[in-house]
Design a protein around this motif. Structure first.
Motif, PDB file in Angstrom:
ATOM      1  N   VAL A  79     -11.346  24.397 -14.719  1.00 24.81           N
ATOM      2  CA  VAL A  79     -10.802  23.282 -15.492  1.00 24.81           C
ATOM      3  C   VAL A  79     -10.651  22.032 -14.615  1.00 24.81           C
ATOM      4  N   VAL A  80     -11.000  20.877 -15.192  1.00 20.78           N
ATOM      5  CA  VAL A  80     -10.788  19.603 -14.494  1.00 20.78           C
ATOM      6  C   VAL A  80      -9.997  18.616 -15.357  1.00 20.78           C
ATOM      7  N   GLY A  81      -9.599  19.054 -16.531  1.00 19.58           N
ATOM      8  CA  GLY A  81      -8.828  18.157 -17.383  1.00 19.58           C
ATOM      9  C   GLY A  81      -8.572  18.748 -18.751  1.00 19.58           C
ATOM     10  N   VAL A  82      -7.745  18.056 -19.503  1.00 22.92           N
ATOM     11  CA  VAL A  82      -7.417  18.457 -20.867  1.00 22.92           C
ATOM     12  C   VAL A  82      -7.699  17.290 -21.794  1.00 22.92           C
ATOM     13  N   ARG A  83      -8.372  17.594 -22.897  1.00 19.38           N
ATOM     14  CA  ARG A  83      -8.582  16.578 -23.937  1.00 19.38           C
ATOM     15  C   ARG A  83      -7.476  16.716 -24.972  1.00 19.38           C
ATOM     16  N   PHE A  84      -6.755  15.614 -25.200  1.00 18.27           N
ATOM     17  CA  PHE A  84      -5.650  15.612 -26.154  1.00 18.27           C
ATOM     18  C   PHE A  84      -5.980  14.757 -27.364  1.00 18.27           C
ATOM     19  N   GLU A  85      -5.489  15.193 -28.510  1.00 20.92           N
ATOM     20  CA  GLU A  85      -5.539  14.374 -29.713  1.00 20.92           C
ATOM     21  C   GLU A  85      -4.153  13.783 -29.935  1.00 20.92           C
ATOM     22  N   LYS A  86      -4.117  12.476 -30.169  1.00 25.99           N
ATOM     23  CA  LYS A  86      -2.845  11.830 -30.475  1.00 25.99           C
ATOM     24  C   LYS A  86      -2.357  12.308 -31.842  1.00 25.99           C
ATOM     25  N   THR A  87      -1.036  12.404 -31.973  1.00 25.96           N
ATOM     26  CA  THR A  87      -0.475  12.907 -33.222  1.00 25.96           C
ATOM     27  C   THR A  87       0.544  11.926 -33.796  1.00 25.96           C
ATOM     28  N   ILE A  88       0.833  12.125 -35.058  1.00 27.18           N
ATOM     29  CA  ILE A  88       1.958  11.459 -35.713  1.00 27.18           C
ATOM     30  C   ILE A  88       2.749  12.548 -36.439  1.00 27.18           C
ATOM     31  N   LEU A  89       3.974  12.223 -36.796  1.00 27.70           N
ATOM     32  CA  LEU A  89       4.814  13.206 -37.472  1.00 27.70           C
ATOM     33  C   LEU A  89       4.829  12.966 -38.975  1.00 27.70           C
ATOM     34  N   LYS A  90       4.702  14.058 -39.702  1.00 26.40           N
ATOM     35  CA  LYS A  90       4.826  14.013 -41.158  1.00 26.40           C
ATOM     36  C   LYS A  90       5.765  15.126 -41.588  1.00 26.40           C
ATOM     37  N   GLU A  91       6.537  14.841 -42.635  1.00 29.91           N
ATOM     38  CA  GLU A  91       7.503  15.836 -43.091  1.00 29.91           C
ATOM     39  C   GLU A  91       6.789  17.002 -43.746  1.00 29.91           C
ATOM     40  N   SER A  92       7.193  18.204 -43.338  1.00 31.32           N
ATOM     41  CA  SER A  92       6.658  19.418 -43.944  1.00 31.32           C
ATOM     42  C   SER A  92       7.374  19.645 -45.263  1.00 31.32           C
TER      43      SER A  92
END
Length: 487
Positions: free
Chosen positions: A306-319
């Motif tokens: 491993v040389v890194g992590v790919r992240f997806e940005k998130t937002i919060l929504k009410e369940s």
């Protein structure tokens, strides 16, 4: 009142078998197992309780899961030792459920079997690159620095990178971050495993990222653990102030949880109290919010690492219907370079033959600790079999949580005695530990009783005293067994 009535009824039902005690087997010698044994011994004077564990050492999570710089938490082992030394209690280490003895065999030998062996596996993310070298579970890392014999040879790469990414922001994640960042001179006087201390002394890690899917309002840690990591000497804390902006939904969450409110306040204070720039020799702790891992990046020059992590940005929504907010991906991605990743995304229990198991939840289907035949809504019980601890409720709570968990399971057992649910199990005498020891002897299983554990304990304390430590742990199966069977 129900427990009192159950005890009286049980005493009457066993009047004709006065020479035959209630035989109880508890599988697992962590907090859940010992609390269960303690409560059973107190509530029924005719009970004999045998505790079995696959390790030659007792105490489970207290020995292998509690951070070495939390000695006050480990004091509970004094209470557990008194339980094990009760004349109606026996500890048998080096006995593995499934290979040394099966569940069906335990049910034949005991009136009641309580499974409390915890969670010794890990949840997985199920994303690309998860099997790359340099990626470990937090459980493995914790076991490594605590001297668990299964992880003596883990060899996390602490010298080949200056950056570690920890996925998760719960208490285990904070423990791991603290061990990576705390001055080793402070760790040297704890019971940390010597091989881990030596590796940490040569560590090149200077930056640790704690990454969570949701925001600071939803951080899963508690205030005690957060204060400790924020209070590490000469540590630069990085928290983006934009991540601290609260929404009306956040405000509502904070109203309903004093702990979450205090955690948020501590993070907010840390974001503005430190200097804006770090000195060149400072270590750094970065709290990263609103990011979920999408995949791990493979090295071009070191294939398979491993040389890194790919992240997806998130937002919060009410369940809908839950009143909670969940993280939802936005389709925006960013990469974070690192060569060490520790996944603190949860522990997971494992099933054994003959035991119903809910693979989705990672627990044994149960009601109040009573094992159910299946998880489909049918409440038919598996007679005489109960669960306690993480196997019962999932990997949540603190050590003391197991006290209340054990109380509930023991109450269920006595209610079943009162209602006659265990009638067939109680109709015949059971061989208990005599039968178990005979079976294990035929299978050439070397049983480690509590007296042999005390030899290990004495030797670890002796070795520790030579290094100004409370103990120097024996960290391989060979070392442990050699000391335990020494005449």
């Amino acid at each position: 009142m129900a427990i009192s009535r159950a005890m009286k009824l049980f005493s009457r039902s066993f009047a004709s078998l006065s020479s035959t005690p209630l035989r109880v087997c508890v599988v697992g010698s962590g907090p859940a197992g010992f609390y269960t044994a303690e409560k059973m011994l107190k509530r029924h004077q005719g009970a004999e309780v045998d505790i079995v564990d696959r390790l030659p050492t007792p105490y489970g999570l207290v020995r292998s899961g509690v951070a070495p710089d939390h000695p006050e938490t480990k004091i509970v082992t004094n209470q557990f030792s008194r339980v094990a030394q009760n004349e109606r209690c026996s500890f048998f280490g080096n006995v593995s459920l499934g290979s040394s003895v099966s569940l069906s065999e335990l049910r034949e030998m005991y009136h009641v079997v309580v499974l409390a062996y915890g969670a010794e596996s890990d949840r997985v993310l199920g994303i690309a690159g998860e099997d790359l070298a340099g990626i470990h579970s937090a459980r493995e890392f914790v076991w490594w620095y605590n001297g668990h014999p299964d992880c003596k040879y883990l060899t996390p790469d602490l010298k080949g990178t200056d950056t570690a990414v920890i996925l998760g922001q719960g208490n285990v994640a904070l423990d791991v971050a603290r061990i990576l960042l705390r001055p080793t001179a402070e760790l040297a006087t704890t019971d940390i495993a010597s091989h881990a201390l030596a590796a940490l002394e040569e560590s090149s890690i200077r930056k640790v990222y704690l990454v969570g899917r949701r925001g600071p309002v939803q951080a899963a840690c508690t205030t005690k653990e957060l204060r400790e990591v924020l209070g590490i000497k000469d540590l630069h804390i990085n928290i983006k102030e934009v991540d601290l902006v609260k929404t009306p939904a956040d405000e509502e969450e904070l109203k309903n949880s004093r702990i979450q409110k205090r955690v948020y306040e501590l993070l907010s204070k840390a974001a503005v109290s430190g200097p804006s720039h770090r000195s060149s020799d400072q270590r750094e702790l970065h709290f990263v919010f609103f990011r979920k891992p999408d995949g791990f990046l493979d090295s071009d020059d070191r294939g398979g690492h491993v040389v890194g992590v790919r992240f997806e940005k998130t937002i919060l929504k009410e369940s809908v219907g839950s009143g909670k907010q969940v993280a939802v991906g936005t389709g925006q991605f960013e990469d974070l370079e690192c060569r060490l990743v520790l996944k603190s995304i949860g522990y997971r229990s494992f099933p054994v033959d003959g035991l119903p198991f809910d693979a989705h939840k990672g627990i044994v289907p149960n009601v109040g600790g009573r094992v159910l035949i299946n998880s489909s809504g049918d409440h038919t019980q598996l007679e005489g079999v109960y669960v306690c601890g993480w196997l019962k409720r999932g990997p949540t709570g603190i050590i003391a949580t197991n006290l209340y968990c054990a109380e509930e399971t023991i109450t269920s057992i006595f209610e079943d005695l009162e209602k006659g649910v265990l009638a067939s199990a109680l109709s015949l005498p059971k061989p208990g530990k005599e039968g178990l020891l005979q079976l294990l002897d035929r299978r050439n299983v070397k049983v480690i009783p509590f007296s042999s554990w005390e030899k290990i304990d004495t030797e670890e304390r002796r070795l520790g005293s030579l290094k100004n430590k409370p103990r120097d742990k024996l960290t391989t199966w060979e070392e442990l067994l050699k000391v335990a069977i020494k005449v």
